[in-house]
Write an enzyme that holds these catalytic residues in place. Structure first.
Site, PDB file in Angstrom:
ATOM      1  N   ASP A 169      25.050  27.761   6.676  1.00  0.00           N
ATOM      2  CA  ASP A 169      24.003  27.775   5.654  1.00  0.00           C
ATOM      3  C   ASP A 169      23.975  29.106   4.902  1.00  0.00           C
ATOM      4  O   ASP A 169      23.612  29.144   3.725  1.00  0.00           O
ATOM      5  CB  ASP A 169      22.626  27.541   6.290  1.00  0.00           C
ATOM      6  CG  ASP A 169      22.461  26.122   6.810  1.00  0.00           C
ATOM      7  OD1 ASP A 169      23.061  25.205   6.219  1.00  0.00           O
ATOM      8  OD2 ASP A 169      21.735  25.933   7.806  1.00  0.00           O
ATOM      9  N   GLY A 213       7.536  19.466   5.303  1.00  0.00           N
ATOM     10  CA  GLY A 213       8.710  20.185   5.771  1.00  0.00           C
ATOM     11  C   GLY A 213       8.347  21.045   6.962  1.00  0.00           C
ATOM     12  O   GLY A 213       7.161  21.261   7.257  1.00  0.00           O
ATOM     13  N   THR A 243      10.008  26.710   8.173  1.00  0.00           N
ATOM     14  CA  THR A 243      11.219  27.528   8.158  1.00  0.00           C
ATOM     15  C   THR A 243      10.893  28.989   7.903  1.00  0.00           C
ATOM     16  O   THR A 243      11.555  29.882   8.424  1.00  0.00           O
ATOM     17  CB  THR A 243      12.184  27.018   7.069  1.00  0.00           C
ATOM     18  OG1 THR A 243      12.380  25.622   7.251  1.00  0.00           O
ATOM     19  CG2 THR A 243      13.520  27.721   7.150  1.00  0.00           C
ATOM     20  N   ARG A 288       5.735  29.314   3.175  1.00  0.00           N
ATOM     21  CA  ARG A 288       5.125  28.005   2.977  1.00  0.00           C
ATOM     22  C   ARG A 288       3.660  27.963   3.462  1.00  0.00           C
ATOM     23  O   ARG A 288       2.952  26.999   3.183  1.00  0.00           O
ATOM     24  CB  ARG A 288       5.940  26.949   3.731  1.00  0.00           C
ATOM     25  CG  ARG A 288       7.419  26.962   3.363  1.00  0.00           C
ATOM     26  CD  ARG A 288       8.236  25.992   4.216  1.00  0.00           C
ATOM     27  NE  ARG A 288       9.635  25.938   3.742  1.00  0.00           N
ATOM     28  CZ  ARG A 288      10.500  25.010   4.106  1.00  0.00           C
ATOM     29  NH1 ARG A 288      10.143  24.062   4.952  1.00  0.00           N
ATOM     30  NH2 ARG A 288      11.729  25.028   3.635  1.00  0.00           N
TER      31      ARG A 288
END
Length: 405
Positions: free
Chosen positions: A150, A227, A230, A234
């Protein structure tokens, strides 16, 4: 008298055709904007606090020219920019050897594709190889280091540029961006997509149908996000959702590292939601993950406004999309007040919000087809191949990769 009534009715009918103020490419023949129409939009907001947003939209529109991806013209600047560190001295075999541990080693020799035996992420390699095999015919011999992790690998803080291909990066990295494997295979896996996100060409059709089934006027007039946690970027949107659920529905789901409700900001994890279900809402929030978010391109096809948070992490097509033209930009450090203001601005300027939503959708729909992905790969590898300063020789330890039947 009858003539006057007829004129009035005709005027009302004509204005009704253009009441949306913005028409997608599909309906362009039926509706055209003019300067007076736009001026009406900009004077709708009575709250002076919205003026900064209106000014940014007006400035963006005055300076914007929509790209048309004929001959891959939308994305050619990205290829030139990413290859520019290697233009002066070229790419030597020593540079390739030094970069080998940072990715998967491939060779294109005599129109055939070869790869080292082991791949860290087989599905990701398969997604990459699908496109390599489609464009390999007219390519020169070359060695490639393709990163399937990633995270990018060649930082400006750790020496000279290394010729490593990565799907996403920030401006602090030299990596050469390529279209992510997830366009074909190897996308993120969740309970709804246990084998990873489906192919992009299939998802395009499903999302296009979902957006057609839920026109703008029938969408819920609120923000939406689902979601895992992560990053803490957020958190403020999730907290705003708890404080003002009429404005936004934002909840955390489990991820692989989840151990307790503490990992979902002290609340029970929410259920995952299909991409098609996102199309129910007018305002969709996109946050980065470890790198750029795989959901980004999907959200636009809902005919909803994408609120794109942060501008550091990019994929190859991001540069052609412009803030306030195709999406509403949001600072990665936005607090609850700023997030609330942006949502309220969109709610109180529905015509402008719809205009941005439809432009964003049309950009993705028209310029990010599977054909465009293939063309980008071909242009990228042709340009890259010209920079090699040596003639690659096939390594005996590699295995040939062939098209799947």
């Amino acid at each position: 008298m009858l003539r006057l009534v007829y004129i009035i009715l005709l005027t009302l009918f004509a204005s009704g055709l253009c009441e949306e103020q913005f028409c997608s490419a599909d309906s362009a023949d039926f509706c055209k904007n003019n300067e007076s129409d736009n001026q009406k939009l900009y004077t709708k907001a009575t709250n002076e606090g919205y003026q900064k947003y209106l000014t940014m939209i007006q400035d963006a529109e005055q300076n914007h020219k929509e790209c048309n991806n004929i001959k891959n013209s939308c994305f050619s600047d990205v290829i030139r920019r990413d290859l520019s560190p290697f233009k002066k001295k070229g790419i030597s075999e020593e540079m390739i050897v030094a970069a080998k541990t940072r990715g998967t080693f491939y060779q294109i020799i005599g129109g055939k594709l070869y790869r080292e035996k082991d791949c860290m992420f087989p599905a990701r390699c398969a997604g990459i190889e699908h496109f390599l095999l489609k464009v390999i015919g007219n390519l020169s011999d070359m060695d490639l280091i393709i990163n399937t992790r990633d995270y990018p690998q060649s930082s400006e803080y750790f020496g000279n540029a290394m010729p490593i291909f990565s799907f996403s990066k920030t401006s602090q990295y030299y990596d050469i961006m390529y279209p992510a494997w997830a366009f074909w295979e190897g996308g993120p896996a969740i309970s709804l997509y246990p084998r990873g996100l489906d192919r992009w060409d299939r998802h395009r059709k499903l999302l296009n149908k979902s957006s057609s089934d839920i026109p703008w006027e029938k969408k819920e007039n609120k923000g939406f996000f689902r979601g895992s946690r992560t990053s803490s970027e957020r958190d403020n949107l999730v907290l705003l959702s708890r404080n003002k659920p009429h404005l936004v529905d934002a909840q955390y789901t489990k991820n692989q590292a989840w151990k307790s409700d503490e990992d979902t900001l002290h609340a029970a994890p929410a259920s995952e939601v299909s991409l098609e279900s996102h199309c129910t809402y007018k305002y969709l929030f996109n946050f980065r993950g470890v790198a750029a978010s795989f959901r980004h391109k999907h959200l636009f096809l809902c005919h909803s406004v994408v609120f794109h948070v942060g501008d550091e992490w990019t994929e190859f097509y991001y540069y052609a999309m412009k803030p306030w033209i195709h999406y509403i930009p949001v600072s990665k450090n936005a607090d609850q007040k700023e997030l609330e203001d942006l949502i309220e601005f969109a709610r109180n300027n529905d015509d402008l919000a719809k205009k941005i939503a439809y432009r964003g959708r049309d950009f993705i729909w028209n310029n990010l087809r599977m054909l465009d992905i293939t063309k980008f790969w071909k242009q990228l590898l042709k340009s890259y191949g010209k920079l090699l300063t040596y003639k690659p020789v096939l390594k005996k330890s590699l295995v040939q990769i062939e098209k799947k039947q």
